[in-house]
Design a protein around this motif. Structure first.
Motif, PDB file in Angstrom:
ATOM      1  N   THR A  91       0.832  -1.196   0.000  1.00  0.00           N
ATOM      2  CA  THR A  91       0.000   0.000   0.000  1.00  0.00           C
ATOM      3  C   THR A  91       0.871   1.251   0.000  1.00  0.00           C
ATOM      4  O   THR A  91       1.550   1.546   0.984  1.00  0.00           O
ATOM      5  N   SER A  92       0.859   1.971  -1.107  1.00  0.00           N
ATOM      6  CA  SER A  92       1.665   3.190  -1.225  1.00  0.00           C
ATOM      7  C   SER A  92       0.758   4.378  -1.470  1.00  0.00           C
ATOM      8  O   SER A  92      -0.348   4.255  -2.006  1.00  0.00           O
ATOM      9  N   THR A 134       4.371  -0.408  10.072  1.00  0.00           N
ATOM     10  CA  THR A 134       5.523   0.419   9.746  1.00  0.00           C
ATOM     11  C   THR A 134       5.201   1.256   8.516  1.00  0.00           C
ATOM     12  O   THR A 134       4.636   0.750   7.540  1.00  0.00           O
ATOM     13  N   ILE A 135       5.549   2.534   8.599  1.00  0.00           N
ATOM     14  CA  ILE A 135       5.443   3.432   7.443  1.00  0.00           C
ATOM     15  C   ILE A 135       6.843   3.600   6.867  1.00  0.00           C
ATOM     16  O   ILE A 135       7.788   3.929   7.586  1.00  0.00           O
ATOM     17  N   TYR A 136       6.963   3.329   5.572  1.00  0.00           N
ATOM     18  CA  TYR A 136       8.253   3.402   4.893  1.00  0.00           C
ATOM     19  C   TYR A 136       8.318   4.619   3.983  1.00  0.00           C
ATOM     20  O   TYR A 136       7.319   4.989   3.353  1.00  0.00           O
ATOM     21  N   LEU A 137       9.487   5.209   3.905  1.00  0.00           N
ATOM     22  CA  LEU A 137       9.745   6.253   2.929  1.00  0.00           C
ATOM     23  C   LEU A 137      10.335   5.576   1.691  1.00  0.00           C
ATOM     24  O   LEU A 137      11.366   4.910   1.769  1.00  0.00           O
ATOM     25  N   GLU A 138       9.644   5.750   0.557  1.00  0.00           N
ATOM     26  CA  GLU A 138      10.135   5.150  -0.685  1.00  0.00           C
ATOM     27  C   GLU A 138      11.313   5.985  -1.201  1.00  0.00           C
ATOM     28  O   GLU A 138      11.163   7.162  -1.520  1.00  0.00           O
ATOM     29  N   VAL A 141       2.820   1.599   3.557  1.00  0.00           N
ATOM     30  CA  VAL A 141       2.470   1.061   4.867  1.00  0.00           C
ATOM     31  C   VAL A 141       2.403  -0.460   4.788  1.00  0.00           C
ATOM     32  O   VAL A 141       1.871  -1.021   3.829  1.00  0.00           O
ATOM     33  N   GLY A 142       2.950  -1.099   5.799  1.00  0.00           N
ATOM     34  CA  GLY A 142       2.870  -2.544   5.877  1.00  0.00           C
ATOM     35  C   GLY A 142       2.845  -3.001   7.322  1.00  0.00           C
ATOM     36  O   GLY A 142       3.412  -2.351   8.194  1.00  0.00           O
ATOM     37  N   LEU A 143       2.157  -4.104   7.563  1.00  0.00           N
ATOM     38  CA  LEU A 143       2.142  -4.680   8.903  1.00  0.00           C
ATOM     39  C   LEU A 143       3.541  -5.130   9.249  1.00  0.00           C
ATOM     40  O   LEU A 143       4.193  -5.835   8.472  1.00  0.00           O
TER      41      LEU A 143
END
Length: 200
Positions: free
Chosen positions: A46-47, A65-69, A149-151
């Motif tokens: 999910t982006s 967790t929220i990731y910065l691409e 976002v990913g679990l």
């Protein structure tokens, strides 16, 4: 071997044993590194573009967790971002309730199929449902970026553990090898010096 040689002359074991230990440490650390790499997981699916407001349907309770691409293709456009994006802020809401958002407790990244991301924030939800993510960027150099976002998956923590374990083991092997080599060489120098002096 007389008493003098027994006391001062380094044995072959003093050089062979640390070499064997170093090789074992190196082989084990390489094994751990590739085990960690093999356990890496797919990037989160999910982006969304920031800044802005995004509503996500999170289907499981747990820690996310929220990731910065850092390097990604989103809706046909290529985006790049530095590992540290100054001025990036994030809020998570459930109806009118604000969910606590924290800086990522562990730093890990992924690189799959040209998609690169770095962990940035964590938040925990007690129940599945629709959550609103509000993001802003206070940065003159970077107006837009992509987050995902990913679990949080324990496999990612395990990857980090394998990598750290491999690094520590390699360092132990290096320091052990250098220490024993220095000790053996000093002992050899003392032996040769006293041999020349013929003091035994």
């Amino acid at each position: 071997m007389n008493a003098f040689e027994k006391k001062y002359k380094p044995s072959k074991k003093q050089f062979i044993i640390p070499t064997i230990i170093f090789i074992l440490c190196a082989v084990t650390s390489i094994f751990l590194f590739y085990q960690g790499k093999a356990r890496s997981i797919d990037p989160p699916k999910t982006s969304f573009l920031v800044p802005g407001t995004t509503i996500l349907d999170l289907t499981q309770a747990g820690r996310y967790t929220i990731y910065l691409e850092l390097d990604t293709l989103f809706e046909g456009k290529h985006y790049e971002a530095p590992e540290v994006l100054e001025g990036l802020k994030c809020e998570v809401m459930k109806d009118e309730t604000k969910i606590k958002v924290e800086a990522a407790d562990l730093s890990y990244s992924y690189n799959r199929n040209g998609q690169k991301g770095e962990s940035y924030f964590n938040f925990t939800i007690a129940e599945p449902g629709k959550y609103t993510i509000i993001t802003t960027i206070d940065n003159e150099q970077m107006k837009e970026a992509v987050l995902s976002v990913g679990l949080k998956n324990e496999k990612m923590v395990r990857v980090l553990q394998f990598t750290v374990g491999a690094s520590v083991l390699m360092l132990v092997g290096i320091f052990e090898f250098i220490g024993y080599m220095i000790y053996g060489l000093i002992k050899l120098m003392i032996y040769k010096t006293k041999l020349k002096q013929n003091t035994y």
